[in-house]
Write an enzyme that holds these catalytic residues in place. Structure first.
Site, short mmCIF file in Angstrom:
data_model
loop_
_atom_site.label_atom_id
_atom_site.label_comp_id
_atom_site.label_asym_id
_atom_site.label_seq_id
_atom_site.Cartn_x
_atom_site.Cartn_y
_atom_site.Cartn_z
N THR A 46 1.08 -1.39 0.13
CA THR A 46 0.09 0.22 -0.16
C THR A 46 1.17 1.37 -0.32
O THR A 46 0.25 2.61 -0.39
CB THR A 46 -0.58 -0.08 1.05
N TYR A 133 6.81 -11.60 4.60
CA TYR A 133 6.15 -11.22 3.74
C TYR A 133 5.70 -11.62 2.18
O TYR A 133 6.21 -11.24 1.42
CB TYR A 133 6.36 -9.68 3.21
N LYS A 161 4.00 -12.87 7.15
CA LYS A 161 2.17 -12.58 7.27
C LYS A 161 1.86 -13.29 6.13
O LYS A 161 2.16 -13.74 5.05
CB LYS A 161 2.73 -10.86 6.58
#
Length: 299
Positions: A46, A133, A161
């Site tokens: 993001t 990630y 994650k």
């Protein structure tokens, strides 16, 4: 409470005239800290990390830590070349980051050995804890549980994650339990993919790495507190209430354009805040986003 538990908000890195809008970014970080998020992850997907130079990323990391107050800041360090990753690690350390978010970026396809060696290079370079990630939607690399397990044995790897979880509660619990059984107990498991957050948290995930939490933190805080506070039905109900927003994420090819439109509507960023060639939503699409979040009472 673990450093890697609760709600980690993923803010935009707004641009203005093709440069980081430092004032807007600082304001977003301060807003998140005031909202009571558990951590802030700067330079996630993001935050458009892949579109920024090493120097821009160093500045963003410093701004995030400076304006977050007592809220821990994690910094995304992924890059195409390992040497650039290590430069980002050094800058994150200098900024005062509390953890690193590492995604295996690629142009040529990566093997599992390539990715393992990337994480080993970072683990050997830093004492900061590392979040694995896994975001195949952007990186085009999909982890396996076996690779999670292999990387999780490296010193300093402290969290994973995962990209969503099954919506069915039984399937979600089985999925999370399978990952937990494969990695050391010290490694936390966090959910991403906002539409799946309640399901993942209710299934036993320790944290939610949240897109919407970086722009509209209050509903994300509410879902997280309900799920981790033993109120799964409340978390599920609030997530279901936000289903029209999750539907816009899917319809418009991901969340970043939607949250950019929301941030611009709220005056948190100037219009056109995404890095080109990423373009924001068309006028009629932006109107639908504003109509939706207004009807949901989010703005």
């Amino acid at each position: 409470m673990s450093l890697f538990s609760g709600l980690s908000a993923f803010p935009l890195t707004p641009l203005l005239d093709d440069a980081v809008d430092e004032r807007a970014f600082a304001g977003i970080i301060e807003r998140l800290a005031d909202a009571g998020v558990d951590s802030i992850t700067a330079l996630g997907s993001t935050g458009s990390y892949a579109y920024l130079t090493v120097e821009e990323r160093a500045r963003v990391a410093a701004l995030a830590v400076e304006h977050a107050g007592d809220v821990p800041v994690f910094v995304g360090v992924g890059a195409l070349r390992t040497s650039h990753v290590l430069a980002n690690v050094e800058h994150a350390e200098q900024a005062g980051a509390r953890g690193l978010l590492l995604a295996p970026m690629t142009y040529q396809p990566l093997t599992h050995d390539d990715v393992f060696e990337l994480f080993r290079s970072v683990a050997e370079r830093t004492e900061l804890p590392v979040i694995v990630y896994d975001n195949p939607g952007t990186t085009r690399f999909a982890f396996t549980v076996e690779l999670y397990a292999r990387i999780a044995e490296l010193p300093g790897v402290s969290a994973i994650k995962i990209p969503g979880a099954p919506r069915d509660p039984v399937d979600a619990r089985r999925h999370v339990d399978t990952i937990r059984a494969a990695v050391p107990e010290r490694v936390t498991v966090g959910i991403s993919g906002d539409a799946f957050a309640a399901a993942g948290l209710n299934a036993g995930c320790d944290s939610w790495y949240s897109v919407i939490g970086g722009t509209l933190p209050e509903p994300a805080v509410a879902i997280t507190r309900a799920a981790l506070g033993g109120r799964p039905h409340e978390a599920t109900a609030e997530s279901q209430r936000l289903a029209p927003l999750w539907a816009l994420f899917a319809e418009f090819g991901g969340s970043v354009r939607v949250v950019a439109a929301i941030a611009e509507h709220l005056g948190l960023a100037r219009e056109g805040c995404l890095p080109l060639p990423l373009r924001g939503l068309a006028r009629e699409q932006r109107a639908r986003v504003v109509e939706t979040v207004t009807a949901l009472g989010l703005v």
